[in-house]
Design a protein around this motif. Structure first.
Motif, PDB file in Angstrom:
ATOM      1  N   MET A  31       0.835  -1.174   0.000  1.00  0.00           N
ATOM      2  CA  MET A  31       0.000   0.000   0.000  1.00  0.00           C
ATOM      3  C   MET A  31       0.885   1.244   0.000  1.00  0.00           C
ATOM      4  SD  MET A  31      -2.977   0.815   2.642  1.00  0.00           S
ATOM      5  CE  MET A  31      -3.335   2.457   3.076  1.00  0.00           C
ATOM      6  N   GLN A  32       0.579   2.173  -0.862  1.00  0.00           N
ATOM      7  CA  GLN A  32       1.396   3.365  -1.007  1.00  0.00           C
ATOM      8  C   GLN A  32       0.880   4.477  -0.095  1.00  0.00           C
ATOM      9  OE1 GLN A  32       1.490   4.843  -4.957  1.00  0.00           O
ATOM     10  NE2 GLN A  32       3.516   5.723  -4.696  1.00  0.00           N
ATOM     11  N   ALA A  33       1.807   5.213   0.518  1.00  0.00           N
ATOM     12  CA  ALA A  33       1.433   6.300   1.417  1.00  0.00           C
ATOM     13  C   ALA A  33       0.924   7.495   0.618  1.00  0.00           C
ATOM     14  CB  ALA A  33       2.628   6.709   2.266  1.00  0.00           C
ATOM     15  N   LYS A  34      -0.074   8.176   1.157  1.00  0.00           N
ATOM     16  CA  LYS A  34      -0.645   9.349   0.509  1.00  0.00           C
ATOM     17  C   LYS A  34       0.110  10.586   0.987  1.00  0.00           C
ATOM     18  CE  LYS A  34      -5.007  11.727  -0.086  1.00  0.00           C
ATOM     19  NZ  LYS A  34      -6.413  11.775   0.332  1.00  0.00           N
ATOM     20  N   THR A  35       0.510  11.449   0.045  1.00  0.00           N
ATOM     21  CA  THR A  35       1.263  12.657   0.373  1.00  0.00           C
ATOM     22  C   THR A  35       0.432  13.886   0.037  1.00  0.00           C
ATOM     23  OG1 THR A  35       3.336  11.526  -0.115  1.00  0.00           O
ATOM     24  CG2 THR A  35       3.398  13.914  -0.035  1.00  0.00           C
ATOM     25  N   ILE A  36       0.374  14.817   0.982  1.00  0.00           N
ATOM     26  CA  ILE A  36      -0.364  16.069   0.826  1.00  0.00           C
ATOM     27  C   ILE A  36       0.609  17.216   1.041  1.00  0.00           C
ATOM     28  CG2 ILE A  36      -2.224  17.491   1.763  1.00  0.00           C
ATOM     29  CD1 ILE A  36      -3.562  14.888   2.657  1.00  0.00           C
ATOM     30  N   LYS A  37       0.482  18.259   0.250  1.00  0.00           N
ATOM     31  CA  LYS A  37       1.316  19.442   0.405  1.00  0.00           C
ATOM     32  C   LYS A  37       0.676  20.382   1.425  1.00  0.00           C
ATOM     33  CE  LYS A  37       4.169  18.357  -2.898  1.00  0.00           C
ATOM     34  NZ  LYS A  37       5.523  17.987  -2.632  1.00  0.00           N
ATOM     35  N   ALA A  38       1.471  20.875   2.360  1.00  0.00           N
ATOM     36  CA  ALA A  38       1.016  21.837   3.367  1.00  0.00           C
ATOM     37  C   ALA A  38       2.049  22.964   3.428  1.00  0.00           C
ATOM     38  CB  ALA A  38       0.863  21.163   4.722  1.00  0.00           C
ATOM     39  N   ARG A  39       1.715  24.045   4.117  1.00  0.00           N
ATOM     40  CA  ARG A  39       2.603  25.208   4.199  1.00  0.00           C
ATOM     41  C   ARG A  39       2.913  25.521   5.659  1.00  0.00           C
ATOM     42  NH1 ARG A  39       4.250  28.924   0.734  1.00  0.00           N
ATOM     43  NH2 ARG A  39       2.836  28.136  -0.861  1.00  0.00           N
ATOM     44  N   ILE A  40       4.194  25.827   5.934  1.00  0.00           N
ATOM     45  CA  ILE A  40       4.590  26.242   7.276  1.00  0.00           C
ATOM     46  C   ILE A  40       4.113  27.674   7.478  1.00  0.00           C
ATOM     47  CG2 ILE A  40       6.499  26.714   8.838  1.00  0.00           C
ATOM     48  CD1 ILE A  40       8.036  24.491   7.477  1.00  0.00           C
ATOM     49  N   TYR A  41       3.229  27.870   8.437  1.00  0.00           N
ATOM     50  CA  TYR A  41       2.630  29.165   8.700  1.00  0.00           C
ATOM     51  C   TYR A  41       3.470  29.971   9.681  1.00  0.00           C
ATOM     52  CZ  TYR A  41      -0.797  32.505  10.454  1.00  0.00           C
ATOM     53  OH  TYR A  41      -1.432  33.646  10.856  1.00  0.00           O
ATOM     54  N   SER A  42       3.926  29.335  10.743  1.00  0.00           N
ATOM     55  CA  SER A  42       4.643  30.045  11.789  1.00  0.00           C
ATOM     56  C   SER A  42       5.384  29.028  12.653  1.00  0.00           C
ATOM     57  CB  SER A  42       3.652  30.830  12.657  1.00  0.00           C
ATOM     58  OG  SER A  42       4.314  31.495  13.709  1.00  0.00           O
ATOM     59  N   ILE A  43       6.207  29.532  13.552  1.00  0.00           N
ATOM     60  CA  ILE A  43       6.769  28.684  14.596  1.00  0.00           C
ATOM     61  C   ILE A  43       5.943  28.900  15.851  1.00  0.00           C
ATOM     62  CG2 ILE A  43       9.111  28.675  13.655  1.00  0.00           C
ATOM     63  CD1 ILE A  43       9.800  30.697  15.911  1.00  0.00           C
ATOM     64  N   ARG A  44       6.011  27.966  16.757  1.00  0.00           N
ATOM     65  CA  ARG A  44       5.319  28.131  18.036  1.00  0.00           C
ATOM     66  C   ARG A  44       6.066  29.184  18.830  1.00  0.00           C
ATOM     67  NH1 ARG A  44       4.657  23.408  22.526  1.00  0.00           N
ATOM     68  NH2 ARG A  44       3.550  24.648  24.053  1.00  0.00           N
ATOM     69  N   ARG A  45       5.334  30.130  19.377  1.00  0.00           N
ATOM     70  CA  ARG A  45       5.955  31.246  20.078  1.00  0.00           C
ATOM     71  C   ARG A  45       5.834  31.080  21.587  1.00  0.00           C
ATOM     72  NH1 ARG A  45       6.596  35.556  16.340  1.00  0.00           N
ATOM     73  NH2 ARG A  45       5.659  34.973  14.374  1.00  0.00           N
ATOM     74  N   GLY A  46       6.768  31.664  22.303  1.00  0.00           N
ATOM     75  CA  GLY A  46       6.740  31.623  23.754  1.00  0.00           C
ATOM     76  C   GLY A  46       8.012  32.231  24.307  1.00  0.00           C
ATOM     77  N   SER A  47       8.067  32.350  25.613  1.00  0.00           N
ATOM     78  CA  SER A  47       9.231  32.976  26.236  1.00  0.00           C
ATOM     79  C   SER A  47      10.471  32.091  26.106  1.00  0.00           C
ATOM     80  CB  SER A  47       8.948  33.272  27.704  1.00  0.00           C
ATOM     81  OG  SER A  47       8.618  32.083  28.385  1.00  0.00           O
ATOM     82  N   ILE A  48      10.278  30.776  26.078  1.00  0.00           N
ATOM     83  CA  ILE A  48      11.394  29.891  25.767  1.00  0.00           C
ATOM     84  C   ILE A  48      11.322  29.589  24.282  1.00  0.00           C
ATOM     85  CG2 ILE A  48      11.412  28.927  28.076  1.00  0.00           C
ATOM     86  CD1 ILE A  48      10.092  26.418  26.971  1.00  0.00           C
ATOM     87  N   GLY A  49      12.428  29.234  23.662  1.00  0.00           N
ATOM     88  CA  GLY A  49      12.432  29.012  22.212  1.00  0.00           C
ATOM     89  C   GLY A  49      11.798  27.686  21.830  1.00  0.00           C
ATOM     90  N   TYR A  50      10.932  27.717  20.842  1.00  0.00           N
ATOM     91  CA  TYR A  50      10.317  26.506  20.316  1.00  0.00           C
ATOM     92  C   TYR A  50      10.715  26.344  18.860  1.00  0.00           C
ATOM     93  CZ  TYR A  50       7.122  26.407  24.339  1.00  0.00           C
ATOM     94  OH  TYR A  50       6.584  26.341  25.590  1.00  0.00           O
ATOM     95  N   SER A  51      11.997  26.277  18.574  1.00  0.00           N
ATOM     96  CA  SER A  51      12.428  26.203  17.179  1.00  0.00           C
ATOM     97  C   SER A  51      12.094  24.864  16.535  1.00  0.00           C
ATOM     98  CB  SER A  51      13.928  26.460  17.070  1.00  0.00           C
ATOM     99  OG  SER A  51      14.648  25.431  17.712  1.00  0.00           O
ATOM    100  N   ARG A  52      11.776  23.860  17.325  1.00  0.00           N
ATOM    101  CA  ARG A  52      11.411  22.551  16.782  1.00  0.00           C
ATOM    102  C   ARG A  52       9.930  22.454  16.453  1.00  0.00           C
ATOM    103  NH1 ARG A  52      12.872  18.269  20.991  1.00  0.00           N
ATOM    104  NH2 ARG A  52      11.800  17.009  19.474  1.00  0.00           N
ATOM    105  N   ASP A  53       9.117  23.363  16.974  1.00  0.00           N
ATOM    106  CA  ASP A  53       7.673  23.302  16.798  1.00  0.00           C
ATOM    107  C   ASP A  53       7.237  24.290  15.733  1.00  0.00           C
ATOM    108  OD1 ASP A  53       7.852  21.576  18.894  1.00  0.00           O
ATOM    109  OD2 ASP A  53       6.809  22.841  20.331  1.00  0.00           O
TER     110      ASP A  53
END
Length: 90
Positions: free
Chosen positions: A1-23
């Motif tokens: 079974m082949q995986a289905k791929t959908i295109k999405a867009r990165i809107y923003s990073i998660r914001r906060g007083s500590i850095g969320y560069s992974r989110d």
């Protein structure tokens, strides 16, 4: 079974007083409600840079009422990733 791929867009990073560069917050075209976005939970997300490197992450939860998704990547995203297209693999 082949995986289905959908295109999405990165809107923003998660914001906060500590850095969320992974989110990151992504938007999937055609998804307008939180109930529609819930089907993408635990899906794999891949961001590809222009040089060919890939950063892989997964969808953690729905973000907000309008169908955005919170994605946690294995490594932090560079600033150039904002606004880029990612592959959402179901």
């Amino acid at each position: 079974m082949q995986a289905k791929t959908i295109k999405a867009r990165i809107y923003s990073i998660r914001r906060g007083s500590i850095g969320y560069s992974r989110d990151a917050i992504i938007i999937v075209p055609g998804i307008e409600t939180a109930n529609d976005a819930a089907k993408f939970l635990n899906a794999k997300v891949v961001w590809k840079s222009r040089t060919g490197t890939e950063i892989v992450g997964s969808v953690l939860r729905v973000w907000g009422k309008h169908g955005q998704l919170l994605v946690r990547f294995r490594r932090g995203l560079p600033g150039q990733a904002l606004g880029d297209i990612v592959d959402l693999i179901l």
